[in-house]
Design a protein around this motif. Structure first.
Motif, PDB file in Angstrom:
ATOM      1  N   ALA A  65       0.867  -1.177   0.000  1.00 13.12           N
ATOM      2  CA  ALA A  65       0.000   0.000   0.000  1.00 13.12           C
ATOM      3  C   ALA A  65       0.902   1.225   0.000  1.00 13.12           C
ATOM      4  CB  ALA A  65      -0.898  -0.016   1.227  1.00 13.12           C
ATOM      5  N   ASP A  66       0.353   2.361  -0.434  1.00 12.90           N
ATOM      6  CA  ASP A  66       1.167   3.579  -0.553  1.00 12.90           C
ATOM      7  C   ASP A  66       1.388   4.196   0.841  1.00 12.90           C
ATOM      8  OD1 ASP A  66       2.144   6.187  -0.948  1.00 12.90           O
ATOM      9  OD2 ASP A  66       1.310   6.221  -2.977  1.00 12.90           O
ATOM     10  N   ILE A  67       2.594   4.007   1.351  1.00 14.45           N
ATOM     11  CA  ILE A  67       2.911   4.435   2.726  1.00 14.45           C
ATOM     12  C   ILE A  67       2.785   5.948   2.851  1.00 14.45           C
ATOM     13  CG2 ILE A  67       4.687   4.459   4.534  1.00 14.45           C
ATOM     14  CD1 ILE A  67       5.830   1.871   3.178  1.00 14.45           C
ATOM     15  N   LEU A 106       5.074  -7.144  -1.684  1.00 13.14           N
ATOM     16  CA  LEU A 106       5.186  -6.925  -0.237  1.00 13.14           C
ATOM     17  C   LEU A 106       3.920  -6.273   0.306  1.00 13.14           C
ATOM     18  CD1 LEU A 106       8.852  -5.529  -0.035  1.00 13.14           C
ATOM     19  CD2 LEU A 106       8.066  -7.881   0.337  1.00 13.14           C
ATOM     20  N   GLY A 107       3.590  -6.616   1.541  1.00 17.92           N
ATOM     21  CA  GLY A 107       2.450  -5.979   2.198  1.00 17.92           C
ATOM     22  C   GLY A 107       1.199  -6.102   1.344  1.00 17.92           C
ATOM     23  N   GLY A 108       0.610  -4.947   1.028  1.00 19.76           N
ATOM     24  CA  GLY A 108      -0.578  -4.951   0.182  1.00 19.76           C
ATOM     25  C   GLY A 108      -0.333  -5.594  -1.180  1.00 19.76           C
ATOM     26  N   THR A 136       2.297  -1.302  11.885  1.00 19.47           N
ATOM     27  CA  THR A 136       0.897  -1.648  11.590  1.00 19.47           C
ATOM     28  C   THR A 136       0.825  -3.130  11.264  1.00 19.47           C
ATOM     29  OG1 THR A 136      -1.070  -0.994  10.310  1.00 19.47           O
ATOM     30  CG2 THR A 136       1.021  -0.989   9.130  1.00 19.47           C
ATOM     31  N   ILE A 137      -0.336  -3.586  10.850  1.00 11.88           N
ATOM     32  CA  ILE A 137      -0.498  -5.016  10.554  1.00 11.88           C
ATOM     33  C   ILE A 137      -1.072  -5.164   9.151  1.00 11.88           C
ATOM     34  CG2 ILE A 137      -0.980  -5.350  13.029  1.00 11.88           C
ATOM     35  CD1 ILE A 137      -3.820  -6.290  12.173  1.00 11.88           C
ATOM     36  N   PRO A 138      -0.977  -6.343   8.553  1.00  8.67           N
ATOM     37  CA  PRO A 138      -1.596  -6.543   7.243  1.00  8.67           C
ATOM     38  C   PRO A 138      -3.075  -6.161   7.320  1.00  8.67           C
ATOM     39  CG  PRO A 138      -0.247  -8.441   7.809  1.00  8.67           C
ATOM     40  CD  PRO A 138      -0.345  -7.588   9.049  1.00  8.67           C
TER      41      PRO A 138
HETATM   42  C1  HXC Z   1       5.087   4.391  -1.100  1.00  2.17           C
HETATM   43  C2  HXC Z   1       7.007   3.426  -1.931  1.00  2.17           C
HETATM   44  C3  HXC Z   1       6.637   2.168  -1.404  1.00  2.17           C
HETATM   45  C4  HXC Z   1       5.391   2.081  -0.694  1.00  2.17           C
HETATM   46  C5  HXC Z   1       8.519   1.922  -2.396  1.00  2.17           C
HETATM   47  N1  HXC Z   1       8.189   3.222  -2.531  1.00  2.17           N
HETATM   48  N2  HXC Z   1       7.598   1.271  -1.708  1.00  2.17           N
HETATM   49  N3  HXC Z   1       6.233   4.515  -1.785  1.00  2.17           N
HETATM   50  N4  HXC Z   1       4.669   3.227  -0.574  1.00  2.17           N
HETATM   51  N5  HXC Z   1       4.922   0.951  -0.197  1.00  2.17           N
HETATM   52  C6  HXC Z   1       8.938   4.281  -3.209  1.00  2.17           C
HETATM   53  C7  HXC Z   1      10.141   4.703  -2.407  1.00  2.17           C
HETATM   54  O1  HXC Z   1       9.760   5.618  -1.412  1.00  2.17           O
HETATM   55  C8  HXC Z   1      11.001   5.318  -3.478  1.00  2.17           C
HETATM   56  O2  HXC Z   1      10.519   6.614  -3.757  1.00  2.17           O
HETATM   57  C9  HXC Z   1      10.725   4.450  -4.693  1.00  2.17           C
HETATM   58  O3  HXC Z   1       9.486   3.794  -4.417  1.00  2.17           O
HETATM   59  C10 HXC Z   1      11.775   3.383  -4.907  1.00  2.17           C
HETATM   60  O4  HXC Z   1      11.918   2.639  -3.716  1.00  2.17           O
HETATM   61  P1  HXC Z   1      13.339   2.402  -2.999  1.00  2.17           P
HETATM   62  O5  HXC Z   1      13.048   2.108  -1.580  1.00  2.17           O
HETATM   63  O6  HXC Z   1      14.278   3.491  -3.292  1.00  2.17           O
HETATM   64  O7  HXC Z   1      13.834   1.070  -3.751  1.00  2.17           O
HETATM   65  P2  HXC Z   1      14.807  -0.072  -3.187  1.00  2.17           P
HETATM   66  O8  HXC Z   1      15.919   0.535  -2.415  1.00  2.17           O
HETATM   67  O9  HXC Z   1      15.110  -0.918  -4.361  1.00  2.17           O
HETATM   68  O10 HXC Z   1      13.925  -0.903  -2.140  1.00  2.17           O
HETATM   69  C11 HXC Z   1      12.788  -1.651  -2.591  1.00  2.17           C
HETATM   70  C12 HXC Z   1      11.926  -2.067  -1.373  1.00  2.17           C
HETATM   71  C13 HXC Z   1      11.588  -0.797  -0.549  1.00  2.17           C
HETATM   72  C14 HXC Z   1      12.676  -3.067  -0.506  1.00  2.17           C
HETATM   73  C15 HXC Z   1      10.681  -2.735  -1.928  1.00  2.17           C
HETATM   74  O11 HXC Z   1      11.054   0.190  -1.427  1.00  2.17           O
HETATM   75  C16 HXC Z   1      10.586  -1.027   0.523  1.00  2.17           C
HETATM   76  O12 HXC Z   1      10.894  -1.585   1.598  1.00  2.17           O
HETATM   77  N6  HXC Z   1       9.349  -0.564   0.325  1.00  2.17           N
HETATM   78  C17 HXC Z   1       8.290  -0.645   1.323  1.00  2.17           C
HETATM   79  C18 HXC Z   1       7.785  -2.032   1.443  1.00  2.17           C
HETATM   80  C19 HXC Z   1       6.705  -2.138   2.500  1.00  2.17           C
HETATM   81  O13 HXC Z   1       6.923  -1.837   3.678  1.00  2.17           O
HETATM   82  N7  HXC Z   1       5.517  -2.485   2.072  1.00  2.17           N
HETATM   83  C20 HXC Z   1       4.385  -2.576   2.968  1.00  2.17           C
HETATM   84  C21 HXC Z   1       3.655  -1.287   2.923  1.00  2.17           C
HETATM   85  S1  HXC Z   1       2.445  -1.250   4.138  1.00  2.17           S
HETATM   86  P3  HXC Z   1      11.501   7.898  -3.844  1.00  2.17           P
HETATM   87  O14 HXC Z   1      10.570   9.023  -4.061  1.00  2.17           O
HETATM   88  O15 HXC Z   1      12.261   7.929  -2.570  1.00  2.17           O
HETATM   89  O16 HXC Z   1      12.368   7.571  -5.037  1.00  2.17           O
HETATM   90  C22 HXC Z   1       1.176  -2.045   3.525  1.00  2.17           C
HETATM   91  C23 HXC Z   1       0.005  -2.026   4.433  1.00  2.17           C
HETATM   92  C24 HXC Z   1      -0.942  -2.964   3.939  1.00  2.17           C
HETATM   93  O17 HXC Z   1       1.191  -2.549   2.455  1.00  2.17           O
HETATM   94  C25 HXC Z   1      -2.242  -2.716   4.448  1.00  2.17           C
HETATM   95  C26 HXC Z   1      -3.160  -3.388   3.547  1.00  2.17           C
HETATM   96  C27 HXC Z   1      -3.072  -2.974   2.152  1.00  2.17           C
END
Ligand code: HXC
Length: 257
Positions: A65-67, A106-108, A136-138
């Motif tokens: 999801a978009d953090i 990942l996540g969402g 947070t949680i899934p």
């Molecule tokens: C918003 C995100 C994002 C996310 C990546 N980006 N994931 N933006 N929400 N979930 C953005 C980064 O901020 C960055 O923007 C660009 O994408 C590239 O990501 P990088 O981190 O620079 O890439 P890299 O170093 O290759 O790392 C890849 C990654 C990492 C390991 C996947 O991006 C990461 O850990 N992302 C978050 C993963 C996560 O926590 N997902 C769960 C989200 S919570 P800029 O502008 O800096 O270039 C969730 C809640 C679910 O899903 C609830 C139900 C839906």
């Protein structure tokens, strides 16, 4: 087609949706999910489409999801708009949906893949529920669907540690139906989807409905429901055509009725 975050194209009888927000690794904003739902609705209504594939890029199916969009919400914001509830619209689609996952789910992103009817993974795919690392949680079925896919102990380990799962383990644990070389992912998944789409659409949807009911029902109720749906196939033209074609040693021509 006026979409900002996705690309849609028909490949034969398959409706393809490509998540296309590369700068954010396909982070699933409200806008993106809204477009996916809209595209799914159009494919559901399109008589030429027999199955649907959702894919992302080589680097990311979707990184969650978009953090950045989510972080500022208060509890009352999240509760009053019933945040994430629109994601579940896709589970109402009757045509089968296959997730073709390369890179991060990942996540969402993992939850979106699990809402599909099956997952095909490229050999570099990475699955995980890292929400715990964000405090947070899934929130879109991760705690419910992962346990059904891979069992309690493994699901609990992934969700409580936030560790990732690689493609080989994802196949070993039963999360994905198969792993293919990353560069062949889309072509292999489209082949699978085309094969599904070559069958009668009504029979395919009845199969999907019966299999999905196993999530919700007891064994006895599920078997009864399956038998009722089985009986109902005898009211279709396609059951007559399918069995008649077998008897006459020819290929069936489906009516989708
Ligand atoms: C918003 C995100 C994002 C996310 C990546 N980006 N994931 N933006 N929400 N979930 C953005 C980064 O901020 C960055 O923007 C660009 O994408 C590239 O990501 P990088 O981190 O620079 O890439 P890299 O170093 O290759 O790392 C890849 C990654 C990492 C390991 C996947 O991006 C990461 O850990 N992302 C978050 C993963 C996560 O926590 N997902 C769960 C989200 S919570 P800029 O502008 O800096 O270039 C969730 C809640 C679910 O899903 C609830 C139900 C839906």
């Amino acid at each position: 087609t006026g979409y900002q975050y996705i690309i849609t194209e028909k490949k034969g009888k398959v409706g393809l949706i490509t998540l296309n927000r590369p700068k954010a690794l396909n982070a699933l904003s409200d806008g993106l999910i809204g477009e996916v739902n809209q595209a799914l609705k159009l494919y559901q209504e399109d008589k030429e489409v027999g199955s649907i594939v959702i894919t992302g890029s080589e680097k990311a199916f979707a990184a969650g999801a978009d953090i950045k969009e989510m972080e500022k919400n208060s509890f009352s914001d999240a509760y009053m708009k019933d945040m994430l509830s629109q994601w579940h619209d896709m589970t109402k689609v009757r045509k089968p949906i296959i997730a073709a996952v390369n890179g991060y789910a990942l996540g969402g992103g993992c939850e979106l893949a699990m809402m599909c009817d099956m997952i095909v993974a490229g050999d570099k795919a990475i699955f995980g529920q890292p929400e715990i690392k964000l405090g947070t949680i899934p929130g879109c079925g991760g705690t419910q669907r992962l346990i059904r896919a891979i069992g309690k102990s493994k699901a609990m380990e992934l969700i409580l540690t936030g560790n990732n799962l690689n493609a080989v383990d994802a196949e070993r644990f039963g999360l994905v139906s198969r792993v293919v070389p990353a560069e062949d992912l889309l072509s292999e998944t489209l082949k699978l989807a085309e094969k599904i789409a070559s069958h009668s659409q009504i029979t395919v949807s009845l199969c999907k409905e019966a299999v999905n009911s196993a999530y919700e029902l007891s064994l006895q109720e599920g078997i009864k429901f399956e038998r009722r749906l089985f009986h109902s196939t005898f009211a279709t033209l396609d059951q007559k055509e399918g069995m008649n074609a077998f008897v006459e040693k020819r290929n069936p021509t489906w009516n989708n009725k």
